[in-house]
Write an enzyme that holds these catalytic residues in place. Structure first.
Site, mmCIF file in Angstrom:
data_model
loop_
_atom_site.group_PDB
_atom_site.id
_atom_site.type_symbol
_atom_site.label_atom_id
_atom_site.label_comp_id
_atom_site.label_asym_id
_atom_site.label_seq_id
_atom_site.Cartn_x
_atom_site.Cartn_y
_atom_site.Cartn_z
ATOM 1 N N LYS A 91 44.381 52.712 144.552
ATOM 2 C CA LYS A 91 44.552 53.971 143.820
ATOM 3 C C LYS A 91 45.092 53.672 142.427
ATOM 4 O O LYS A 91 46.114 52.999 142.282
ATOM 5 C CB LYS A 91 45.524 54.865 144.593
ATOM 6 C CG LYS A 91 45.903 56.125 143.844
ATOM 7 C CD LYS A 91 46.922 56.941 144.623
ATOM 8 C CE LYS A 91 47.501 58.048 143.774
ATOM 9 N NZ LYS A 91 48.624 58.732 144.418
ATOM 10 N N PRO A 109 47.306 58.830 135.177
ATOM 11 C CA PRO A 109 47.259 57.421 135.619
ATOM 12 C C PRO A 109 48.578 57.030 136.274
ATOM 13 O O PRO A 109 49.605 57.648 136.007
ATOM 14 C CB PRO A 109 47.074 56.666 134.296
ATOM 15 C CG PRO A 109 47.650 57.563 133.248
ATOM 16 C CD PRO A 109 47.452 58.976 133.731
#
Ligand code: FAD
Length: 521
Positions: A91, A109
């Site tokens: 991820k 992010p």
């Protein structure tokens, strides 16, 4: 101290913990048991975990944040074994869809870093300066896509992944999307192998010491009595020890985070395996999509004040990529936290200590923080109030900044298309958050406490992406020459893109490095 060292004085009584009892065997219970095996190895402390198969665990919790790697490192668990055994994927970001307005998409992010090679390798100096410069451009009306300056967001957008050690000159963070119940199962093996005694049974009663109200023992339905020095409450939302027995109140935050239900359902994977979690805003909450190697996890987190369960289930099932593998499971919760997570000889870890809805995938992280703080502060049988105060202050602070970060996503919206979104847009927010948002909007400053885990850039990225655009920028930004900064910003953008283009696809990376065995789903 021995006789020779203390000149014959009597040795101080040994006050080390002799027995720790963990009640509950979900992710929180087994993570705690595993970490305590390592932390109490030399202390000869007996570890017992009590759980009830009859009650079961909550069994959701699939998206994580980067520090989970540190936890695995602490336990000595190697990354490949972890990924393979939990059907994990990598991820890099959370993709927010329709949060600012319908049709708007952006990435948060897992960090905002790009390159360490800039400014002679001093990314800590240059990248914040580039971000300040980008803010200045935003103030002057330029529309920016911050994604282009972040390795995580750009790689996520291109569906690529590589280990940072292979992506030369770059520094970026990553986490995992994994099957948390497999993780708990593995940690059970880990802990039992290292001597943790597991006792199956339902706790029927808790006995308190009359003199000070500390927990003396727990009594199981079978009549078995289990005593201990320290009790860890990992009983999930039941909060059997900290709440039911010791009566520590729960601080309810649902006026700021009104979602109080989730429907969770796995579905068959279709399409490429994406290196990010998706959070799509819906009429009364949002829907998660978490791709694992063997299936995709989905859920609709919603407010029961604004939508009924049937409608929410219909909406969830209509928005799956692939065939549903089960019927949706309903989970009820109240966002908030215990006023104290540690009282007397009882520490609450996991859902018993509080719950913040899963938008930023932070619950397992809160478990980890609770465990590691406990391990660092491990008390003796005196249970110093200083240690307890330090623990409670740290964990409470953590809960609050995660809460504020999430509230910001609901509040900084342009949406007014449903009653739910109108509520979120116009609700009052915690003071500290209001200050933070106003400070950013008016002056382009990110206000953070030195102790905050989330640093300036995630706040800046998230607020900017949610539509909080600064009206001015910190004057210090003008210290940098515009031409130099434009060049640095272009270098960062181009460097990020060049590196990402050399990465394999997420699926290729997994196939070559850590493919999990196929399982029937
Ligand atoms: P539980 O799993 O509920 O375990 C409780 C344990 O206590 C069980 O073993 C039970 O048997 C035992 N027990 C209870 N009462 C008794 C009794 N009387 N006697 C004996 N044993 C007892 N976290 C993330 O990090 N990322 C995510 O993406 C994420 N998504 C989530 C989505 C939703 C909708 C929800 C609700 C949570 C999510 N979480 C997520 C949180 C995550 O699921 C939990 O933090 C995690 O599972 C820990 O749960 P727990 O161990 O505290 O409680």
């Amino acid at each position: 101290m021995n006789e020779t060292m203390n000149g014959g004085a009597e040795a101080a009584p040994d006050k080390h913990l002799r027995k720790i009892v963990i009640v509950g065997g979900g992710s929180a219970g087994w993570m705690t048991a595993a970490a305590l095996c390592v932390a109490t190895k030399r202390e000869n402390c007996q570890l017992v975990l009590v759980e009830s198969d009859q009650i079961g665990t909550i069994g959701v919790g699939e998206s994580t944040v980067p520090p989970i790697k540190d936890f695995n490192w602490f336990l000595g668990i190697n990354e490949k074994d972890f990924v393979v055994s939990t059907q994990a994927s990598f991820k890099l970001a959370i993709q927010y869809v329709d949060w600012t307005r319908i049709g708007h998409v952006y990435f948060n992010p897992l960090e905002g870093l790009g390159f360490s090679e800039l400014a002679g390798g001093n990314a800590d100096l240059t990248i914040p300066a580039v971000y300040q410069y980008l803010l200045k451009l935003a103030v002057h009306g330029h529309s920016l896509d911050l994604k282009d300056y972040s390795m995580c967001s750009t790689a996520a957008g291109y569906n690529r992944f590589d280990h940072p050690k292979n992506a030369q000159g770059s520094t970026f963070a990553y986490a995992y999307q994994f099957d948390a119940s497999l993780y708990a199962k593995n940690l059970r093996l880990y802990a039992e192998h290292r001597g943790v005694e597991r006792i199956e049974g339902k706790v029927a009663d808790v006995v308190l010491r009359p003199e000070d109200g500390f927990i003396d023992s727990i009594i199981l339905q079978s009549g078995q009595r289990i005593d201990g020095d320290l009790f860890i409450d990992c009983t999930g939302f039941r909060a059997l020890l900290i709440g039911e027995t010791l009566k520590i109140p729960y601080e309810d935050w649902s006026h700021w985070l009104p979602c109080d239900r989730a429907l969770a359902v796995p579905c068959r994977s279709t399409g490429p395996l994406l290196p990010y979690t998706r959070a799509t805003a819906r009429e009364a909450g949002w829907q998660w999509r978490i791709p694992l190697q063997h299936r995709t996890g989905n859920g609709y987190v919603f407010s029961s004040k604004f939508i009924d369960e049937q409608k929410a289930a219909d909406r969830l099932l209509a928005n799956l990529d692939g065939e549903a593998l089960d019927s949706p499971r309903l989970l009820k919760f109240t966002t908030g936290r215990r006023k104290e997570m540690w009282t007397k000889n009882c520490v609450a870890i996991g859902l018993s200590s509080g719950f913040i809805e899963p938008l930023e995938s932070t619950s397992i992280h809160l478990i980890q923080e609770g465990i590691m703080r406990l391990v660092k502060l491990l008390p003796d049988r005196d249970f110093s109030p200083l240690i307890i105060r330090e623990y409670n202050g740290h964990i409470a602070g953590l809960f609050e900044w995660i809460r504020d970060f999430i509230v910001m996503h609901y509040h900084a919206t342009e949406r007014e298309d449903t009653e739910f979104w109108r509520y979120c847009k116009y609700m009052s927010v915690p003071d500290k958050l209001r200050f933070r948002m106003e400070m950013f909007r008016k002056h382009g400053h990110i206000s953070i406490d030195p102790s905050e885990g989330f640093r300036a850039r995630p706040w800046m990225t998230a607020m900017y992406n949610q539509g909080v655009v600064p009206q001015s920028y910190p004057p210090l930004t003008d210290m940098f020459d515009d031409h130099v900064m434009r060049t640095e910003a272009a270098k960062l953008r181009e460097g990020v893109l060049r590196t990402v283009q050399q990465m394999p696809s997420h699926e290729e990376y997994i196939a070559h490095n850590c493919k999990a065995p196929a399982v029937a789903v």
